[in-house]
Motif scaffolding. Structure first.
Motif, PDB file in Angstrom:
ATOM      1  N   GLU A 109       0.847  -1.196   0.000  1.00  0.00           N
ATOM      2  CA  GLU A 109       0.000   0.000   0.000  1.00  0.00           C
ATOM      3  C   GLU A 109       0.876   1.237   0.000  1.00  0.00           C
ATOM      4  O   GLU A 109       2.003   1.211   0.483  1.00  0.00           O
ATOM      5  N   GLY A 110       0.296   2.342  -0.485  1.00  0.00           N
ATOM      6  CA  GLY A 110       0.950   3.641  -0.424  1.00  0.00           C
ATOM      7  C   GLY A 110       0.026   4.631   0.244  1.00  0.00           C
ATOM      8  O   GLY A 110      -1.182   4.634  -0.017  1.00  0.00           O
ATOM      9  N   ALA A 129      -6.180   9.555  -5.359  1.00  0.00           N
ATOM     10  CA  ALA A 129      -7.119   8.418  -5.366  1.00  0.00           C
ATOM     11  C   ALA A 129      -7.010   7.636  -6.672  1.00  0.00           C
ATOM     12  O   ALA A 129      -7.021   6.406  -6.664  1.00  0.00           O
ATOM     13  N   GLU A 130      -6.904   8.341  -7.784  1.00  0.00           N
ATOM     14  CA  GLU A 130      -6.814   7.674  -9.084  1.00  0.00           C
ATOM     15  C   GLU A 130      -5.550   6.841  -9.221  1.00  0.00           C
ATOM     16  O   GLU A 130      -5.510   5.881  -9.983  1.00  0.00           O
ATOM     17  N   HIS A 131      -4.510   7.198  -8.484  1.00  0.00           N
ATOM     18  CA  HIS A 131      -3.270   6.423  -8.481  1.00  0.00           C
ATOM     19  C   HIS A 131      -3.368   5.220  -7.540  1.00  0.00           C
ATOM     20  O   HIS A 131      -2.410   4.459  -7.400  1.00  0.00           O
ATOM     21  N   GLY A 132      -4.504   5.064  -6.864  1.00  0.00           N
ATOM     22  CA  GLY A 132      -4.700   3.917  -5.977  1.00  0.00           C
ATOM     23  C   GLY A 132      -4.038   4.060  -4.620  1.00  0.00           C
ATOM     24  O   GLY A 132      -3.798   3.076  -3.932  1.00  0.00           O
ATOM     25  N   LEU A 133      -3.755   5.290  -4.229  1.00  0.00           N
ATOM     26  CA  LEU A 133      -3.101   5.551  -2.955  1.00  0.00           C
ATOM     27  C   LEU A 133      -4.119   5.948  -1.893  1.00  0.00           C
ATOM     28  O   LEU A 133      -5.212   6.410  -2.213  1.00  0.00           O
ATOM     29  N   HIS A 134      -3.743   5.793  -0.646  1.00  0.00           N
ATOM     30  CA  HIS A 134      -4.571   6.232   0.474  1.00  0.00           C
ATOM     31  C   HIS A 134      -4.162   7.660   0.837  1.00  0.00           C
ATOM     32  O   HIS A 134      -3.053   8.093   0.529  1.00  0.00           O
ATOM     33  N   LEU A 135      -5.050   8.357   1.528  1.00  0.00           N
ATOM     34  CA  LEU A 135      -4.778   9.737   1.925  1.00  0.00           C
ATOM     35  C   LEU A 135      -5.181   9.940   3.372  1.00  0.00           C
ATOM     36  O   LEU A 135      -6.289   9.568   3.775  1.00  0.00           O
TER      37      LEU A 135
END
Length: 169
Positions: A109-110, A129-135
């Motif tokens: 995960e990132g 979000a589009e890069h599949g990362l969490h924020l």
């Protein structure tokens, strides 16, 4: 009608749970000012306990400010960030750091941790979000954005991955 979904994330998850002791999480810290510096101190103190409690390994791989960023996929020693940042950081080039974070190999995960008050970074939340990362965000700019922008960010992080639909007769 049945949903057709990509099974790769499911296969990866099952494989991780069966064969990997700890999930590896790459963390990118945006902001190294007062709040960022405090977070680095807390991270140093709490990292071991957090990893035990969550059964995950957390690695700081990037530190980003408004002009420059330091990226090291092998991990950055949180104790050395403030002392070495000026020597290690390179000039900020759009979303290169974001693309590198999303493309990291060896991490499950990132996570982007935004402790800035940057409107420019808040505008990148949909892209994160589009890069599949969490924020994780303490940025009040995004929370106080016009409702269309705010809802676009919420929607981008809540969308399930659907690759297509099939109709059965």
């Amino acid at each position: 009608m049945l949903r057709k979904s990509d099974i790769q994330p499911l296969v990866k998850s099952v494989h991780t749970q069966l064969f990997q002791a700890q999930k590896r999480v790459a963390v990118a810290l945006c902001g190294k000012g007062n709040i960022g510096s405090s977070w680095l101190s807390l991270f140093k103190e709490q990292k071991s306990e957090l990893e035990k409690r969550r059964g995950m390994s957390f690695n700081l791989v990037a530190v980003i400010d408004s002009q420059t960023y330091w990226f090291d996929e092998d991990g950055i020693d949180e104790q050395q960030v403030l002392a070495r940042y000026e020597d290690e950081a390179i000039e900020y080039q759009g979303d290169i750091w974001l693309q590198r974070l999303a493309a990291l190999q060896g991490y499950d995960e990132g996570v982007v941790l935004d402790v800035t008050a940057s409107a420019a970074l808040a505008e990148r939340y949909v892209s994160i979000a589009e890069h599949g990362l969490h924020l994780i965000s303490a940025n009040k700019v995004a929370g106080s954005a016009p409702s269309n922008d705010y809802h676009a960010v919420q929607d981008s992080f809540s969308k399930p991955v659907v690759t297509g639909c099939t109709t059965l007769l």
